[in-house]
Design a protein around this motif. Structure first.
Motif, PDB file in Angstrom:
ATOM      1  N   VAL A   1      -6.798  16.687  -2.642  1.00 32.55           N
ATOM      2  CA  VAL A   1      -7.052  15.270  -2.702  1.00 32.55           C
ATOM      3  C   VAL A   1      -5.947  14.748  -1.763  1.00 32.55           C
ATOM      4  CG1 VAL A   1      -7.874  15.322  -4.989  1.00 32.55           C
ATOM      5  CG2 VAL A   1      -5.402  15.101  -4.576  1.00 32.55           C
ATOM      6  N   LEU A   2      -6.456  13.547  -1.288  1.00 28.04           N
ATOM      7  CA  LEU A   2      -5.468  12.578  -0.555  1.00 28.04           C
ATOM      8  C   LEU A   2      -5.874  11.137  -1.235  1.00 28.04           C
ATOM      9  CD1 LEU A   2      -3.847  11.320   1.657  1.00 28.04           C
ATOM     10  CD2 LEU A   2      -6.255  10.906   2.922  1.00 28.04           C
ATOM     11  N   VAL A   3      -4.817  10.570  -1.991  1.00 29.91           N
ATOM     12  CA  VAL A   3      -4.726   9.562  -2.729  1.00 29.91           C
ATOM     13  C   VAL A   3      -4.005   8.374  -2.285  1.00 29.91           C
ATOM     14  CG1 VAL A   3      -4.397   8.436  -5.040  1.00 29.91           C
ATOM     15  CG2 VAL A   3      -5.035  11.145  -4.955  1.00 29.91           C
ATOM     16  N   ASN A   4      -4.687   7.233  -2.047  1.00 30.16           N
ATOM     17  CA  ASN A   4      -4.088   5.785  -1.756  1.00 30.16           C
ATOM     18  C   ASN A   4      -4.252   4.978  -2.719  1.00 30.16           C
ATOM     19  OD1 ASN A   4      -3.202   7.150   1.184  1.00 30.16           O
ATOM     20  ND2 ASN A   4      -5.275   6.982   1.660  1.00 30.16           N
ATOM     21  N   GLU A   5      -3.290   3.811  -2.629  1.00 28.48           N
ATOM     22  CA  GLU A   5      -3.302   2.871  -3.818  1.00 28.48           C
ATOM     23  C   GLU A   5      -2.857   1.573  -2.967  1.00 28.48           C
ATOM     24  OE1 GLU A   5      -1.063   2.406  -7.894  1.00 28.48           O
ATOM     25  OE2 GLU A   5       0.256   2.024  -6.120  1.00 28.48           O
ATOM     26  N   VAL A   6      -3.581   0.427  -3.192  1.00 27.61           N
ATOM     27  CA  VAL A   6      -3.434  -0.958  -2.877  1.00 27.61           C
ATOM     28  C   VAL A   6      -3.381  -1.656  -4.091  1.00 27.61           C
ATOM     29  CG1 VAL A   6      -4.029  -2.848  -1.311  1.00 27.61           C
ATOM     30  CG2 VAL A   6      -4.457  -0.631  -0.439  1.00 27.61           C
ATOM     31  N   ILE A   7      -2.013  -2.556  -4.046  1.00 29.28           N
ATOM     32  CA  ILE A   7      -1.877  -3.597  -5.093  1.00 29.28           C
ATOM     33  C   ILE A   7      -1.449  -4.849  -4.608  1.00 29.28           C
ATOM     34  CG2 ILE A   7      -0.431  -4.203  -7.048  1.00 29.28           C
ATOM     35  CD1 ILE A   7       0.217  -1.222  -7.519  1.00 29.28           C
ATOM     36  N   CYS A   8      -2.369  -5.801  -4.868  1.00 25.30           N
ATOM     37  CA  CYS A   8      -1.814  -7.271  -4.648  1.00 25.30           C
ATOM     38  C   CYS A   8      -1.825  -8.229  -5.823  1.00 25.30           C
ATOM     39  CB  CYS A   8      -3.185  -7.738  -3.788  1.00 25.30           C
ATOM     40  SG  CYS A   8      -3.412  -6.853  -2.176  1.00 25.30           S
TER      41      CYS A   8
ATOM     42  N   GLY B   1      -2.789 -15.799  -9.905  1.00 25.77           N
ATOM     43  CA  GLY B   1      -4.286 -15.173 -10.829  1.00 25.77           C
ATOM     44  C   GLY B   1      -4.584 -13.961 -11.662  1.00 25.77           C
ATOM     45  N   GLY B   2      -3.209 -13.212 -11.163  1.00 27.76           N
ATOM     46  CA  GLY B   2      -3.319 -11.854 -11.710  1.00 27.76           C
ATOM     47  C   GLY B   2      -3.124 -10.703 -10.521  1.00 27.76           C
ATOM     48  N   THR B   3      -3.270  -9.527 -10.784  1.00 22.67           N
ATOM     49  CA  THR B   3      -2.837  -8.227 -10.270  1.00 22.67           C
ATOM     50  C   THR B   3      -4.072  -7.536  -9.923  1.00 22.67           C
ATOM     51  OG1 THR B   3      -0.553  -8.265 -11.048  1.00 22.67           O
ATOM     52  CG2 THR B   3      -1.552  -6.156 -10.013  1.00 22.67           C
ATOM     53  N   THR B   4      -4.364  -7.116  -8.653  1.00 24.55           N
ATOM     54  CA  THR B   4      -5.585  -6.298  -8.402  1.00 24.55           C
ATOM     55  C   THR B   4      -5.097  -4.790  -7.856  1.00 24.55           C
ATOM     56  OG1 THR B   4      -7.079  -8.242  -8.215  1.00 24.55           O
ATOM     57  CG2 THR B   4      -7.898  -5.964  -7.284  1.00 24.55           C
ATOM     58  N   ARG B   5      -5.678  -3.908  -8.218  1.00 23.43           N
ATOM     59  CA  ARG B   5      -5.228  -2.363  -7.798  1.00 23.43           C
ATOM     60  C   ARG B   5      -6.392  -1.588  -7.426  1.00 23.43           C
ATOM     61  NH1 ARG B   5      -4.117   2.571 -11.010  1.00 23.43           N
ATOM     62  NH2 ARG B   5      -2.464   3.949  -9.824  1.00 23.43           N
ATOM     63  N   ALA B   6      -6.473  -1.360  -6.270  1.00 21.70           N
ATOM     64  CA  ALA B   6      -7.437  -0.422  -5.750  1.00 21.70           C
ATOM     65  C   ALA B   6      -6.958   0.897  -5.416  1.00 21.70           C
ATOM     66  CB  ALA B   6      -8.040  -1.099  -4.466  1.00 21.70           C
ATOM     67  N   VAL B   7      -7.607   1.998  -6.151  1.00 21.73           N
ATOM     68  CA  VAL B   7      -7.205   3.495  -5.622  1.00 21.73           C
ATOM     69  C   VAL B   7      -8.124   4.383  -5.449  1.00 21.73           C
ATOM     70  CG1 VAL B   7      -6.147   5.535  -6.837  1.00 21.73           C
ATOM     71  CG2 VAL B   7      -5.210   3.355  -7.422  1.00 21.73           C
ATOM     72  N   GLU B   8      -8.113   4.803  -4.106  1.00 24.01           N
ATOM     73  CA  GLU B   8      -9.159   5.788  -3.593  1.00 24.01           C
ATOM     74  C   GLU B   8      -8.713   7.080  -3.541  1.00 24.01           C
ATOM     75  OE1 GLU B   8     -10.029   5.177   0.698  1.00 24.01           O
ATOM     76  OE2 GLU B   8      -7.909   5.510   1.421  1.00 24.01           O
ATOM     77  N   VAL B   9      -9.502   8.007  -4.004  1.00 22.02           N
ATOM     78  CA  VAL B   9      -9.022   9.467  -4.162  1.00 22.02           C
ATOM     79  C   VAL B   9     -10.404   9.873  -2.814  1.00 22.02           C
ATOM     80  CG1 VAL B   9      -8.959  11.463  -5.348  1.00 22.02           C
ATOM     81  CG2 VAL B   9      -8.521   9.217  -6.334  1.00 22.02           C
ATOM     82  N   TRP B  10      -9.570  10.845  -2.003  1.00 20.06           N
ATOM     83  CA  TRP B  10     -10.586  11.577  -1.073  1.00 20.06           C
ATOM     84  C   TRP B  10     -10.385  13.249  -1.675  1.00 20.06           C
ATOM     85  CZ3 TRP B  10     -14.271  10.972   2.281  1.00 20.06           C
ATOM     86  CH2 TRP B  10     -14.249   9.872   2.979  1.00 20.06           C
TER      87      TRP B  10
ATOM     88  N   SER C   1       0.906  -1.217   0.209  1.00 22.02           N
ATOM     89  CA  SER C   1      -0.044  -0.192   0.032  1.00 22.02           C
ATOM     90  C   SER C   1       0.987   1.270   0.012  1.00 22.02           C
ATOM     91  CB  SER C   1      -0.952   0.069   1.126  1.00 22.02           C
ATOM     92  OG  SER C   1      -0.300  -0.044   2.567  1.00 22.02           O
ATOM     93  N   THR C   2       0.363   2.320  -0.729  1.00 19.70           N
ATOM     94  CA  THR C   2       1.241   3.415  -0.995  1.00 19.70           C
ATOM     95  C   THR C   2       0.108   4.821  -0.880  1.00 19.70           C
ATOM     96  OG1 THR C   2       2.742   2.129  -2.403  1.00 19.70           O
ATOM     97  CG2 THR C   2       2.843   4.642  -2.202  1.00 19.70           C
TER      98      THR C   2
ATOM     99  N   THR D   1     -11.659   3.208  -7.243  1.00 22.25           N
ATOM    100  CA  THR D   1     -11.672   2.417  -8.315  1.00 22.25           C
ATOM    101  C   THR D   1     -10.836   1.051  -8.037  1.00 22.25           C
ATOM    102  OG1 THR D   1      -9.768   3.355  -9.352  1.00 22.25           O
ATOM    103  CG2 THR D   1     -12.038   4.139  -9.967  1.00 22.25           C
ATOM    104  N   VAL D   2     -11.188  -0.248  -8.639  1.00 17.07           N
ATOM    105  CA  VAL D   2     -10.710  -1.462  -8.217  1.00 17.07           C
ATOM    106  C   VAL D   2     -10.560  -1.978  -9.824  1.00 17.07           C
ATOM    107  CG1 VAL D   2     -10.536  -3.705  -7.409  1.00 17.07           C
ATOM    108  CG2 VAL D   2     -11.479  -1.812  -6.207  1.00 17.07           C
ATOM    109  N   GLU D   3      -9.362  -2.451 -10.312  1.00 16.78           N
ATOM    110  CA  GLU D   3      -9.108  -2.965 -11.496  1.00 16.78           C
ATOM    111  C   GLU D   3      -8.191  -4.334 -11.439  1.00 16.78           C
ATOM    112  OE1 GLU D   3      -7.273  -0.425 -14.362  1.00 16.78           O
ATOM    113  OE2 GLU D   3      -5.924   0.240 -12.660  1.00 16.78           O
ATOM    114  N   THR D   4      -8.324  -5.101 -12.190  1.00 11.63           N
ATOM    115  CA  THR D   4      -7.818  -6.406 -12.201  1.00 11.63           C
ATOM    116  C   THR D   4      -6.807  -6.572 -13.640  1.00 11.63           C
ATOM    117  OG1 THR D   4      -9.340  -7.408 -11.049  1.00 11.63           O
ATOM    118  CG2 THR D   4      -7.547  -8.941 -12.266  1.00 11.63           C
ATOM    119  N   PHE D   5      -5.835  -6.925 -13.600  1.00  5.70           N
ATOM    120  CA  PHE D   5      -5.018  -6.896 -14.984  1.00  5.70           C
ATOM    121  C   PHE D   5      -3.820  -7.853 -14.904  1.00  5.70           C
ATOM    122  CE2 PHE D   5      -3.629  -3.220 -12.347  1.00  5.70           C
ATOM    123  CZ  PHE D   5      -2.129  -3.542 -12.249  1.00  5.70           C
TER     124      PHE D   5
END
Length: 248
Positions: free
Chosen positions: A212-219, A223-232, A174-175, A244-248
């Motif tokens: 803004v305050l922006v945080n990112e979580v990558i797992c 089976g893949g990579t999932t990235r969640a980004v929240e923007v306050w 997380s970053t 937003t949550v995306e898989t790639f």
């Protein structure tokens, strides 16, 4: 009659000698590496962390091209999802969309140096699943001095993250991309874990200029990579969150 019986016996023995032996994933879990004993390959090793582009290495000390064919199957339905290309000791190919959240396995048809055929199975996890929620509280607004924007002096952040990597070797990080908030994940989450529920609370800082305050979580997993980004979005009158949550 004896000649017929002899012919049938020889035919059956020949069939048995050439029949393909299925060898299942040795520990039953999805993961990067499945090791085999006395098999056509030493292991099947997933090199990729993509839901759509798969690469698997098939090491063997003396056999330069041990496998002849491979496919990816759905664990529950046994449906063939896609066939893989074989290039030397590498199996590779593309997976269609729609299978990101399903557990899968690779079945590789390989031949040992004695000519024995084996169907080797290697389990793949579904793409990591993330449920990410947070709240903020703001206080002590400071008006603009004419040179810089107004801002809240005090911001507290509370976040919760539920992670399911689907395998013991999945890992996350997380970053804070803009601003700074309490870290949700620590070093142990970088080295492999199946699932966890974590929370963090404390002081946060945001960019007053961009608001803004922006945080990112990558797992990542097999089976893949999932990235969640929240923007306050933070202003004097309102504070709104987008994720937003995306898989790639």
């Amino acid at each position: 009659m004896k000649k017929l019986a002899f012919t049938l016996a020889v035919g059956f023995a020949s069939f048995a000698a050439t029949a393909t032996q299925t060898i299942y994933d040795t520990d039953g879990n999805a993961g990067r590496v499945t090791n085999y004993d006395n098999a056509a390959v030493d292991a099947l090793v997933t090199q990729s962390s993509s839901a759509y582009d798969l690469s698997i290495y098939t090491p063997h000390f003396t056999n330069p091209a041990p496998c002849q064919a491979a496919g990816v199957y759905d664990v529950l339905s046994q449906e063939l999802i896609t066939t893989l290309n074989v290039s030397g000791k590498t199996l590779w190919g593309q997976l269609p969309k729609g299978y990101e959240n399903r557990a899968k396995y690779v079945e590789a048809t390989c031949t040992d140096e004695q000519g024995n055929r084996q169907a080797l199975r290697h389990n793949l996890a579904a793409a990591p699943q993330l449920a990410f929620t947070s709240t903020i509280n703001v206080s002590n607004w400071v008006d603009s001095d004419g040179f810089g924007p107004g801002y809240f002096q005090d911001v507290t952040y509370q976040g919760q993250l539920n992670v399911d990597n689907g395998e013991p070797g999945g890992f996350c990080q997380s970053t804070s991309l803009v601003g700074q908030s309490p870290k949700l994940l620590n070093e142990r989450h970088n080295t492999g874990f199946y699932s966890d529920v974590v929370s963090a609370q404390g002081e946060a800082k945001y960019s007053a200029r961009s608001g803004v305050l922006v945080n990112e979580v990558i797992c990542k997993s097999t089976g893949g990579t999932t990235r969640a980004v929240e923007v306050w979005y933070i202003s004097e009158n309102q504070q709104n969150r987008e994720i937003t949550v995306e898989t790639f």
